[in-house]
Write an enzyme that holds these catalytic residues in place. Structure first.
Site, PDB file in Angstrom:
ATOM      1  NE  ARG A   1      -6.200  -2.351 -13.918  1.00 21.83           N
ATOM      2  CZ  ARG A   1      -6.719  -1.320 -13.258  1.00 21.83           C
ATOM      3  NH1 ARG A   1      -8.014  -1.213 -13.146  1.00 21.83           N
ATOM      4  NH2 ARG A   1      -5.939  -0.431 -12.690  1.00 21.83           N
TER       5      ARG A   1
ATOM      6  NE  ARG B   1     -12.653  -3.741 -10.862  1.00 19.56           N
ATOM      7  CZ  ARG B   1     -12.586  -2.439 -10.692  1.00 19.56           C
ATOM      8  NH1 ARG B   1     -13.228  -1.876  -9.689  1.00 19.56           N
ATOM      9  NH2 ARG B   1     -11.891  -1.686 -11.513  1.00 19.56           N
TER      10      ARG B   1
ATOM     11  NE  ARG C   1     -10.086  -9.650  -4.374  1.00 16.01           N
ATOM     12  CZ  ARG C   1     -10.225  -8.362  -4.671  1.00 16.01           C
ATOM     13  NH1 ARG C   1      -9.962  -7.941  -5.874  1.00 16.01           N
ATOM     14  NH2 ARG C   1     -10.598  -7.490  -3.770  1.00 16.01           N
TER      15      ARG C   1
ATOM     16  CG  ASP D   1      -2.641  -2.298  -8.075  1.00 20.62           C
ATOM     17  OD1 ASP D   1      -3.599  -2.281  -8.865  1.00 20.62           O
ATOM     18  OD2 ASP D   1      -2.132  -1.259  -7.614  1.00 20.62           O
TER      19      ASP D   1
ATOM     20  CE1 TYR E   1      -3.866   6.197  -7.950  1.00 17.85           C
ATOM     21  CE2 TYR E   1      -2.033   5.402  -9.262  1.00 17.85           C
ATOM     22  CZ  TYR E   1      -3.383   5.633  -9.113  1.00 17.85           C
ATOM     23  OH  TYR E   1      -4.257   5.311 -10.117  1.00 17.85           O
TER      24      TYR E   1
HETATM   25  O1  CP3 Z   1      -4.125  -6.169 -16.191  1.00 12.45           O
HETATM   26  C1  CP3 Z   1      -4.449  -7.076 -15.395  1.00 12.45           C
HETATM   27  O2  CP3 Z   1      -5.477  -7.736 -15.503  1.00 12.45           O
HETATM   28  C2  CP3 Z   1      -3.472  -7.434 -14.301  1.00 12.45           C
HETATM   29  C3  CP3 Z   1      -3.702  -6.856 -13.058  1.00 12.45           C
HETATM   30  C4  CP3 Z   1      -3.574  -5.360 -12.840  1.00 12.45           C
HETATM   31  C5  CP3 Z   1      -4.302  -4.726 -11.810  1.00 12.45           C
HETATM   32  N1  CP3 Z   1      -3.830  -3.442 -11.726  1.00 12.45           N
HETATM   33  C6  CP3 Z   1      -5.306  -5.371 -10.984  1.00 12.45           C
HETATM   34  C7  CP3 Z   1      -6.308  -4.535 -10.297  1.00 12.45           C
HETATM   35  C8  CP3 Z   1      -2.726  -4.410 -13.421  1.00 12.45           C
HETATM   36  C9  CP3 Z   1      -1.766  -4.553 -14.594  1.00 12.45           C
HETATM   37  C10 CP3 Z   1      -2.905  -3.206 -12.692  1.00 12.45           C
HETATM   38  C11 CP3 Z   1      -2.112  -1.983 -12.955  1.00 12.45           C
HETATM   39  C12 CP3 Z   1      -2.564  -0.717 -12.370  1.00 12.45           C
HETATM   40  N2  CP3 Z   1      -3.050  -0.478 -11.117  1.00 12.45           N
HETATM   41  C13 CP3 Z   1      -2.443   0.525 -13.031  1.00 12.45           C
HETATM   42  C14 CP3 Z   1      -1.883   0.717 -14.408  1.00 12.45           C
HETATM   43  C15 CP3 Z   1      -2.831   0.252 -15.444  1.00 12.45           C
HETATM   44  C16 CP3 Z   1      -3.965   1.182 -15.744  1.00 12.45           C
HETATM   45  O3  CP3 Z   1      -5.113   0.719 -15.667  1.00 12.45           O
HETATM   46  O4  CP3 Z   1      -3.703   2.332 -16.103  1.00 12.45           O
HETATM   47  C17 CP3 Z   1      -2.937   1.521 -12.159  1.00 12.45           C
HETATM   48  C18 CP3 Z   1      -3.017   2.995 -12.453  1.00 12.45           C
HETATM   49  C19 CP3 Z   1      -3.297   0.869 -10.945  1.00 12.45           C
HETATM   50  C20 CP3 Z   1      -3.847   1.483  -9.713  1.00 12.45           C
HETATM   51  C21 CP3 Z   1      -5.209   0.944  -9.459  1.00 12.45           C
HETATM   52  N3  CP3 Z   1      -5.448  -0.243  -8.809  1.00 12.45           N
HETATM   53  C22 CP3 Z   1      -6.462   1.464  -9.888  1.00 12.45           C
HETATM   54  C23 CP3 Z   1      -6.642   2.754 -10.632  1.00 12.45           C
HETATM   55  C24 CP3 Z   1      -7.444   0.539  -9.494  1.00 12.45           C
HETATM   56  C25 CP3 Z   1      -8.929   0.571  -9.816  1.00 12.45           C
HETATM   57  C26 CP3 Z   1      -9.754   1.252  -8.802  1.00 12.45           C
HETATM   58  C27 CP3 Z   1     -11.205   0.885  -8.943  1.00 12.45           C
HETATM   59  O5  CP3 Z   1     -11.667   0.074  -8.112  1.00 12.45           O
HETATM   60  O6  CP3 Z   1     -11.850   1.343  -9.881  1.00 12.45           O
HETATM   61  C28 CP3 Z   1      -6.797  -0.503  -8.813  1.00 12.45           C
HETATM   62  C29 CP3 Z   1      -7.436  -1.710  -8.257  1.00 12.45           C
HETATM   63  C30 CP3 Z   1      -7.276  -2.933  -9.072  1.00 12.45           C
HETATM   64  N4  CP3 Z   1      -6.113  -3.355  -9.639  1.00 12.45           N
HETATM   65  C31 CP3 Z   1      -8.293  -3.873  -9.368  1.00 12.45           C
HETATM   66  C32 CP3 Z   1      -7.699  -4.896 -10.128  1.00 12.45           C
HETATM   67  C33 CP3 Z   1      -8.335  -6.148 -10.639  1.00 12.45           C
HETATM   68  C34 CP3 Z   1      -9.737  -3.789  -8.900  1.00 12.45           C
HETATM   69  C35 CP3 Z   1      -9.801  -4.129  -7.445  1.00 12.45           C
HETATM   70  C36 CP3 Z   1     -10.734  -5.225  -7.101  1.00 12.45           C
HETATM   71  O7  CP3 Z   1     -11.002  -6.123  -7.924  1.00 12.45           O
HETATM   72  O8  CP3 Z   1     -11.157  -5.241  -5.951  1.00 12.45           O
END
Ligand code: CP3
Length: 349
Positions: free
Chosen positions: A34, A38, A47, A83, A158
């Site tokens: 991640r 953010r 964004r 994602d 999910y």
């Molecule tokens: O690692 C990185 O920086 C690359 C990008 C990345 C994202 N998601 C961007 C993202 C990666 C590798 C993921 C993987 C992902 N997505 C996982 C596995 C990794 C982990 O953290 O366990 C999971 C379970 C997801 C599903 C998901 N998508 C979640 C739980 C969330 C967060 C929800 C929240 O808002 O708290 C997302 C959204 C997400 N994915 C964001 C980002 C940057 C935030 C959304 C935003 O910026 O608007």
């Protein structure tokens, strides 16, 4: 170091790839799960007004967001901005990513009929991934790009729950109560995951990571029975590809042997298990981890001591890629991440 440096060197010779393969390195490589997201003000600015899944479908945005942490922190690898839900969105399954909540599925999977909605992913469905990976590989020079996907269990959770869950009640109920449906669902998800990874690899990704973030919710026995065969199918589908493969889950202390055996070269370890203990359990594989992401909120001396401890423990493995034990939290001070990169490089070289 900027991404443009070292254009003549190849990602294959980088510290990150070498550590994944268990080869000697001049310093321990570091990147952060991640990192593209953010915690960075430049990410939030870009964004503004763009929905997450729309951002993930725009090559210009993907490229810029992927490069931001490389420029700012000098990490040893980039992770592709996308994602785990992107492939499902690409086949029109009806997914959204709700800010502050996570993935939400419009019509959760409840029965056999839902399987028809899970057709395989074609490269054209994610043309923007191909385009962005190509652009990134050109920009990154010697810095490797990590492609990724969600593992069948985590993605299935999910799809079945309809959104995030703490207990995975519906997921487990389906798994225990309707094992045939469960296996059919996970077979489809494994195929989609494999296709998504293959697109990234074909376009030039230097390594891949399979995220099974929530697998730790299962006992070792259930993991072996219901999950390992499907994750193994994903790795088996990549057996012809000679790039490092990383496998990661949270809360998997009780599953490390099983996770290692499904086919990765590198096992991601969360902060609960010391890396030397993990190394002894994963066989001839490298380890990745495992700074507690909350330590980035602690005073500088605490951070430094933790980095040093983890580097020492990581020496027990054939190779160590420094990372957090899970993703960067959104309110993390980006300077703490930059400092961590400096500390890892300084204390490991
Ligand atoms: O690692 C990185 O920086 C690359 C990008 C990345 C994202 N998601 C961007 C993202 C990666 C590798 C993921 C993987 C992902 N997505 C996982 C596995 C990794 C982990 O953290 O366990 C999971 C379970 C997801 C599903 C998901 N998508 C979640 C739980 C969330 C967060 C929800 C929240 O808002 O708290 C997302 C959204 C997400 N994915 C964001 C980002 C940057 C935030 C959304 C935003 O910026 O608007």
């Amino acid at each position: 170091m900027t991404p443009a440096d070292g254009r003549n060197a190849a990602p294959a010779d980088s510290a990150f790839i070498r550590a994944c393969r268990g080869l000697p390195v001049e310093h321990t490589p570091v990147w952060f799960m991640r990192q593209a997201g953010r915690s960075l003000p430049e990410y939030r600015a870009l964004r503004q007004g763009v929905a997450m899944l729309d951002a993930c479908a725009r090559p210009d945005m993907i490229t810029e967001i992927t490069l931001q942490p490389v420029r700012r922190h000098g990490v040893d690898a980039a992770i592709f901005f996308s994602d785990i839900m992107v492939p499902l969105h690409a086949i029109d399954l009806g997914v959204e990513i709700v800010p502050g909540t996570g993935p939400v599925v419009e019509k959760p999977v409840t029965g056999e009929a839902d399987l028809d909605r899970l057709r395989d992913l074609a490269p054209e469905d994610v043309w923007y991934v191909t385009e962005a990976v190509r652009m990134l590989v050109a920009e990154l020079g010697s810095t490797p790009l990590i492609g990724f996907a969600g593992a069948p269990f985590t993605v299935a959770s999910y799809l079945i729950e309809g959104g995030p869950s703490r207990t995975y009640t519906k997921t487990k109920a389906l798994m225990y109560g309707r094992p045939e449906l469960w296996n059919a669902l996970c077979e489809r998800l494994a195929a989609i995951t494999l296709s998504f990874l293959r697109v990234q690899i074909a376009a030039g990704a230097s390594a891949i990571q399979l995220f099974d973030s929530w697998a730790g919710a299962l006992s070792a026995r259930d993991y072996e029975r219901f999950v390992a065969p499907h994750s193994r199918a994903v790795f088996a589908g990549l057996s012809d590809v000679d790039i490092p493969k990383i496998h990661f889950g949270v809360g998997t202390s009780h599953l490390l042997e099983s996770i290692a055996e499904v086919g990765a070269d590198v096992v991601g370890v969360d902060w609960r298990t010391p890396l030397d203990a993990a190394a002894a359990r994963v066989g001839d594989r490298s380890v990745q981890g495992n700074l507690d992401p909350t330590v980035l909120f602690a005073p500088g001396e605490v951070l430094e001591a933790e980095v040093r401890r983890i580097l020492t423990e990581g020496k027990a493995a054939r190779g160590h890629v420094f990372n957090l034990g899970h993703g960067v939290m959104p309110d993390t001070d980006p300077d703490a991440l930059t400092r961590t990169v400096e500390l890892v490089h300084e204390h490991s070289s």
